[in-house]
Design a protein around this motif. Structure first.
Motif, short mmCIF file in Angstrom:
data_model
loop_
_atom_site.label_atom_id
_atom_site.label_comp_id
_atom_site.label_asym_id
_atom_site.label_seq_id
_atom_site.Cartn_x
_atom_site.Cartn_y
_atom_site.Cartn_z
N GLU A 54 1.21 -1.31 0.27
CA GLU A 54 -0.19 -0.31 0.07
C GLU A 54 0.56 1.04 0.15
O GLU A 54 2.12 1.44 0.63
CB GLU A 54 -0.86 -0.30 1.00
CG GLU A 54 -1.67 -1.42 1.38
CD GLU A 54 -2.03 -2.00 2.02
OE1 GLU A 54 -2.42 -2.80 2.08
OE2 GLU A 54 -0.40 -2.60 2.20
N ASN A 99 -5.83 -2.11 -4.26
CA ASN A 99 -6.14 -1.87 -3.04
C ASN A 99 -4.34 -1.15 -3.25
O ASN A 99 -3.94 -0.88 -1.54
CB ASN A 99 -6.03 -2.97 -2.37
CG ASN A 99 -4.92 -4.36 -2.90
OD1 ASN A 99 -4.47 -4.51 -4.06
ND2 ASN A 99 -4.39 -5.35 -2.20
N VAL A 100 -3.73 -1.13 -3.50
CA VAL A 100 -2.03 -0.21 -3.93
C VAL A 100 -2.81 1.14 -2.89
O VAL A 100 -1.99 2.08 -2.54
CB VAL A 100 -1.46 0.07 -4.60
CG1 VAL A 100 -0.14 0.88 -4.36
CG2 VAL A 100 -0.78 -1.49 -5.18
N TYR A 101 -3.58 2.10 -3.88
CA TYR A 101 -3.90 2.88 -3.65
C TYR A 101 -5.72 3.43 -2.78
O TYR A 101 -5.97 4.68 -2.71
CB TYR A 101 -3.88 4.30 -4.72
CG TYR A 101 -2.81 4.21 -5.35
CD1 TYR A 101 -1.48 5.16 -4.56
CD2 TYR A 101 -1.54 4.32 -6.58
CE1 TYR A 101 -0.73 5.71 -4.83
CE2 TYR A 101 -0.88 4.40 -6.72
CZ TYR A 101 -0.14 5.22 -6.17
OH TYR A 101 1.14 6.12 -6.40
N HIS A 103 -8.70 1.95 -1.00
CA HIS A 103 -9.92 0.93 0.17
C HIS A 103 -10.94 0.21 -0.30
O HIS A 103 -10.91 0.95 -1.41
CB HIS A 103 -10.15 1.45 1.32
CG HIS A 103 -9.20 1.88 2.18
ND1 HIS A 103 -8.36 1.31 3.12
CD2 HIS A 103 -8.61 3.67 2.93
CE1 HIS A 103 -7.27 1.93 3.99
NE2 HIS A 103 -7.61 3.42 3.63
N ARG A 113 -6.17 6.31 -0.51
CA ARG A 113 -5.78 6.08 0.73
C ARG A 113 -4.91 7.31 0.75
O ARG A 113 -3.51 7.48 -0.32
CB ARG A 113 -4.85 4.88 0.76
CG ARG A 113 -5.09 3.82 0.52
CD ARG A 113 -4.20 2.67 0.71
NE ARG A 113 -4.77 1.26 0.34
CZ ARG A 113 -5.04 0.65 1.65
NH1 ARG A 113 -5.18 0.71 2.66
NH2 ARG A 113 -5.57 -0.46 1.36
N CYS A 178 -3.55 -0.31 6.88
CA CYS A 178 -3.29 -0.82 5.70
C CYS A 178 -2.56 -2.19 6.31
O CYS A 178 -2.49 -2.75 7.10
CB CYS A 178 -1.52 -0.01 5.30
SG CYS A 178 -1.83 1.48 4.92
#
Length: 204
Positions: A54, A99-101, A103, A113, A178
């Protein structure tokens, strides 16, 4: 004397012997190599857990928040996420690393995020009024009232110092949400008051 067989027969016999030696495992022959397997600390599952995922985006000041807004427009378009946070893409690969950037909320909405910071409400109000303003979590938008007046010392030591604890609390909550934090992406200017003052204060 016995005549030699024709050349093509001799070549065929030698080829047959080579195939037989290879299949039968002639002395000194190397065994056939099987598929390579990664084990131990370099296995894919271990590597996947070890590498962070994340990224938390932090925009500070007018410049930082304008850059952040443009960034989230581009990222949302790439991942097929509409301004209301719902997935509207056409390819499964678009959600592969979302889902890296983002929710993923219980209602299927994708929430950035992101933390937006300013010392006056004008810029963040403009972000909220933007087409993608509804993407952001309202609790993650932190602002003051008086501004820094293009004064680095005011942004760093007075107005910014009063706001920094609230900003750090919001950032802490994002970090706790995270699974494997990779890092922070901070957008701010190096001049002016808010981007340079609270921006450098947050980084320190």
């Amino acid at each position: 004397t016995t005549p030699h067989p024709p050349d093509h027969t001799h070549r065929t016999t030698m080829a047959a012997q080579q195939v037989q030696n290879g299949a039968g495992g002639a002395a000194g022959a190397l065994p056939a190599a099987g598929p390579a397997k990664l084990t131990g600390p370099t296995s894919p599952s271990r590597l996947h857990r070890a590498v962070g995922r994340e990224v938390i985006s932090i925009g500070v000041g007018q410049c930082g928040n304008q850059i952040s807004t443009a960034f989230w427009r581009t990222v949302s378009d790439e991942h097929g996420i509409a301004p209301d946070g719902q997935y509207r893409g056409t390819r499964d690969v678009q959600l592969e690393r979302a889902n890296v950037y983002y929710h993923e909320a219980a209602n299927g909405k994708y929430v950035p995020r992101a933390v937006l910071v300013d010392l006056e409400p004008g810029v963040v109000d403009a972000v909220k009024a933007d087409a993608y303003g509804a993407l952001f979590r309202p609790d993650n938008i932190v602002h003051g009232q008086s501004g820094a007046g293009n004064n680095w010392a005011k942004g760093h030591y007075t107005e910014g110092a009063e706001l920094v604890d609230q900003v750090m609390d919001v950032v802490r909550k994002e970090v706790e949400a995270c699974d494997a934090l990779q890092g922070f992406q901070v957008s701010h200017s190096l001049g002016g008051g808010t981007g340079s003052g609270p921006g450098t204060l947050l980084i320190s």
